[in-house]
Motif scaffolding. Structure first.
Motif, PDB file in Angstrom:
ATOM      1  N   UNK A   1      24.512  39.357  34.805  1.00  0.00           N
ATOM      2  CA  UNK A   1      25.062  38.094  34.307  1.00  0.00           C
ATOM      3  C   UNK A   1      24.293  36.915  34.899  1.00  0.00           C
ATOM      4  N   UNK A   2      23.952  37.002  36.185  1.00  0.00           N
ATOM      5  CA  UNK A   2      23.135  35.970  36.831  1.00  0.00           C
ATOM      6  C   UNK A   2      21.773  35.882  36.153  1.00  0.00           C
ATOM      7  N   UNK A   3      21.197  37.040  35.858  1.00  0.00           N
ATOM      8  CA  UNK A   3      19.901  37.115  35.173  1.00  0.00           C
ATOM      9  C   UNK A   3      19.967  36.357  33.845  1.00  0.00           C
ATOM     10  N   UNK A   4      21.020  36.599  33.077  1.00  0.00           N
ATOM     11  CA  UNK A   4      21.129  36.029  31.734  1.00  0.00           C
ATOM     12  C   UNK A   4      21.486  34.551  31.750  1.00  0.00           C
ATOM     13  N   UNK A   5      22.492  34.186  32.550  1.00  0.00           N
ATOM     14  CA  UNK A   5      23.058  32.845  32.466  1.00  0.00           C
ATOM     15  C   UNK A   5      22.336  31.814  33.320  1.00  0.00           C
ATOM     16  N   UNK A   6      21.607  32.255  34.348  1.00  0.00           N
ATOM     17  CA  UNK A   6      20.953  31.312  35.255  1.00  0.00           C
ATOM     18  C   UNK A   6      19.435  31.473  35.245  1.00  0.00           C
ATOM     19  N   UNK A   7      18.974  32.700  35.418  1.00  0.00           N
ATOM     20  CA  UNK A   7      17.535  32.928  35.570  1.00  0.00           C
ATOM     21  C   UNK A   7      16.815  32.886  34.231  1.00  0.00           C
ATOM     22  N   UNK A   8      17.440  33.451  33.194  1.00  0.00           N
ATOM     23  CA  UNK A   8      16.796  33.505  31.882  1.00  0.00           C
ATOM     24  C   UNK A   8      15.972  34.772  31.718  1.00  0.00           C
ATOM     25  N   UNK A   9      15.061  34.767  30.750  1.00  0.00           N
ATOM     26  CA  UNK A   9      14.205  35.922  30.517  1.00  0.00           C
ATOM     27  C   UNK A   9      14.674  36.826  29.400  1.00  0.00           C
ATOM     28  N   UNK A  10      15.477  36.278  28.471  1.00  0.00           N
ATOM     29  CA  UNK A  10      15.998  37.099  27.377  1.00  0.00           C
ATOM     30  C   UNK A  10      14.888  37.663  26.491  1.00  0.00           C
ATOM     31  N   UNK A  11      13.849  36.883  26.256  1.00  0.00           N
ATOM     32  CA  UNK A  11      12.761  37.358  25.390  1.00  0.00           C
ATOM     33  C   UNK A  11      12.102  38.596  25.986  1.00  0.00           C
ATOM     34  N   UNK A  12      11.900  38.591  27.295  1.00  0.00           N
ATOM     35  CA  UNK A  12      11.301  39.756  27.945  1.00  0.00           C
ATOM     36  C   UNK A  12      12.213  40.971  27.811  1.00  0.00           C
ATOM     37  N   UNK A  13      13.517  40.764  28.034  1.00  0.00           N
ATOM     38  CA  UNK A  13      14.463  41.871  27.902  1.00  0.00           C
ATOM     39  C   UNK A  13      14.452  42.433  26.486  1.00  0.00           C
ATOM     40  N   UNK A  14      14.375  41.542  25.504  1.00  0.00           N
ATOM     41  CA  UNK A  14      14.363  41.992  24.116  1.00  0.00           C
ATOM     42  C   UNK A  14      13.089  42.772  23.800  1.00  0.00           C
ATOM     43  N   UNK A  15      11.964  42.333  24.342  1.00  0.00           N
ATOM     44  CA  UNK A  15      10.705  43.068  24.152  1.00  0.00           C
ATOM     45  C   UNK A  15      10.803  44.470  24.757  1.00  0.00           C
ATOM     46  N   UNK A  16      11.415  44.561  25.922  1.00  0.00           N
ATOM     47  CA  UNK A  16      11.561  45.868  26.571  1.00  0.00           C
ATOM     48  C   UNK A  16      12.505  46.775  25.786  1.00  0.00           C
ATOM     49  N   UNK A  17      13.557  46.192  25.213  1.00  0.00           N
ATOM     50  CA  UNK A  17      14.437  46.985  24.348  1.00  0.00           C
ATOM     51  C   UNK A  17      13.668  47.513  23.136  1.00  0.00           C
ATOM     52  N   UNK A  18      12.798  46.682  22.585  1.00  0.00           N
ATOM     53  CA  UNK A  18      11.993  47.110  21.434  1.00  0.00           C
ATOM     54  C   UNK A  18      11.093  48.286  21.813  1.00  0.00           C
ATOM     55  N   UNK A  19      10.541  48.256  23.023  1.00  0.00           N
ATOM     56  CA  UNK A  19       9.684  49.350  23.478  1.00  0.00           C
ATOM     57  C   UNK A  19      10.487  50.642  23.657  1.00  0.00           C
ATOM     58  N   UNK A  20      11.696  50.521  24.201  1.00  0.00           N
ATOM     59  CA  UNK A  20      12.561  51.698  24.354  1.00  0.00           C
ATOM     60  C   UNK A  20      12.910  52.272  22.982  1.00  0.00           C
ATOM     61  N   UNK A  21      13.260  51.394  22.047  1.00  0.00           N
ATOM     62  CA  UNK A  21      13.629  51.834  20.700  1.00  0.00           C
ATOM     63  C   UNK A  21      12.454  52.502  20.002  1.00  0.00           C
ATOM     64  N   UNK A  22      11.265  51.937  20.156  1.00  0.00           N
ATOM     65  CA  UNK A  22      10.074  52.522  19.536  1.00  0.00           C
ATOM     66  C   UNK A  22       9.790  53.914  20.105  1.00  0.00           C
ATOM     67  N   UNK A  23       9.899  54.056  21.432  1.00  0.00           N
ATOM     68  CA  UNK A  23       9.673  55.362  22.060  1.00  0.00           C
ATOM     69  C   UNK A  23      10.721  56.373  21.598  1.00  0.00           C
ATOM     70  N   UNK A  24      11.959  55.905  21.419  1.00  0.00           N
ATOM     71  CA  UNK A  24      13.023  56.796  20.946  1.00  0.00           C
ATOM     72  C   UNK A  24      12.754  57.243  19.515  1.00  0.00           C
ATOM     73  N   UNK A  25      12.320  56.311  18.661  1.00  0.00           N
ATOM     74  CA  UNK A  25      12.013  56.661  17.268  1.00  0.00           C
ATOM     75  C   UNK A  25      10.899  57.706  17.201  1.00  0.00           C
ATOM     76  N   UNK A  26       9.949  57.616  18.129  1.00  0.00           N
ATOM     77  CA  UNK A  26       8.835  58.573  18.158  1.00  0.00           C
ATOM     78  C   UNK A  26       9.233  59.905  18.793  1.00  0.00           C
ATOM     79  N   UNK A  27      10.480  59.987  19.238  1.00  0.00           N
ATOM     80  CA  UNK A  27      10.989  61.207  19.871  1.00  0.00           C
ATOM     81  C   UNK A  27      10.129  61.601  21.068  1.00  0.00           C
ATOM     82  N   UNK A  28       9.811  60.593  21.893  1.00  0.00           N
ATOM     83  CA  UNK A  28       8.951  60.807  23.057  1.00  0.00           C
ATOM     84  C   UNK A  28       9.788  60.630  24.330  1.00  0.00           C
TER      85      UNK A  28
END
Length: 248
Positions: free
Chosen positions: A182-209
């Protein structure tokens, strides 16, 4: 006769993970409502670290008796959000560098393994749910709603691992790190980076890797760990025990 060993987790951790993937309804009981309200107040900073929580005052504010408040505080103590100090009372736990490091080191060790083990069992419905949650995370502005969607996104993988104790441990550790996220999101920021990392996890999952899913999950956790740790060190956010406040 030997004393039974008490588990470090409850099966509430497993059932809560099931609710994240759509298999169970949220806890709508009085106790559940009180836990949710107090947890949200702590996460949002309305109840700051070091605040003394008076059961009678909380019961009056919430319109309930002291018994469900006491039970709720015990549940929050198990999550690490409050500390029960005997006759001294119950206090909102301090944000701590040592606590942050231990929690994230544990998560970085266990969660990638759970994701790797879970991926082979993830079906089409769960992939579609991950995609839906990924889009929701890109649009969500409320930190608490974002955190719920984030937990559900990751649960699609680790909840399929077929390891009840591991799943419970992952969920237990995630709850303990909620305030730092919550501190990360509401004070520090960095949502774009988190979203990029989620995209990488999703891509790896789609590739069944499985190996790539584990690596992306580890990087995701390690980067958040570093972000929050740097902020805590820079702002000296560890609160000494003497700095206590009463609930208003």
């Amino acid at each position: 006769m030997s004393t039974p060993i008490q588990p470090w987790y409850t099966f509430e951790d497993v059932s809560y993970t099931s609710s994240l993937i759509g298999a169970a309804a949220p806890d709508a009981s009085v106790d559940g409502r009180i836990v949710t309200e107090l947890r949200d107040a702590i996460l949002a900073g309305d109840l700051v670290a070091g605040t003394r929580l008076n059961q009678a005052d909380l019961a009056t504010q919430l319109g309930v008796s002291r018994i469900p408040v006491r039970d709720a505080l015990q549940r929050l103590a198990a999550e690490g959000l409050v500390e029960i100090r005997g006759r001294a009372g119950t206090f909102v736990s301090a944000l701590s560098v040592a606590d942050l490091q231990e929690l994230y080191e544990l998560r970085e060790a266990v969660e990638p393994l759970a994701a790797r083990l879970g991926l082979p069992n993830v079906g089409r419905a769960q992939f579609l749910r991950m995609e839906q949650l990924h889009r929701q995370l890109a649009e969500e502005q409320d930190p608490r709603a974002w955190m719920r969607a984030n937990a559900a996104f990751h649960a699609q993988l680790h909840a399929s691992a077929g390891r009840p104790r591991m799943i419970a441990l992952v969920e237990h550790l995630r709850r303990l790190t909620d305030r730092y996220l919550h501190l990360h999101l509401s004070v520090i920021g960095g949502l774009e980076r988190l979203q990029d990392e989620h995209a990488q996890i999703l891509d790896a999952a789609r590739r069944r890797d499985p190996a790539a899913v584990a690596e992306c999950t580890h990087v995701h956790l390690a980067t958040s760990h570093e972000f929050v740790l740097s902020y805590l060190l820079e702002h000296d956010l560890e609160i000494p025990p003497a700095e206590l406040k009463e609930t208003p």
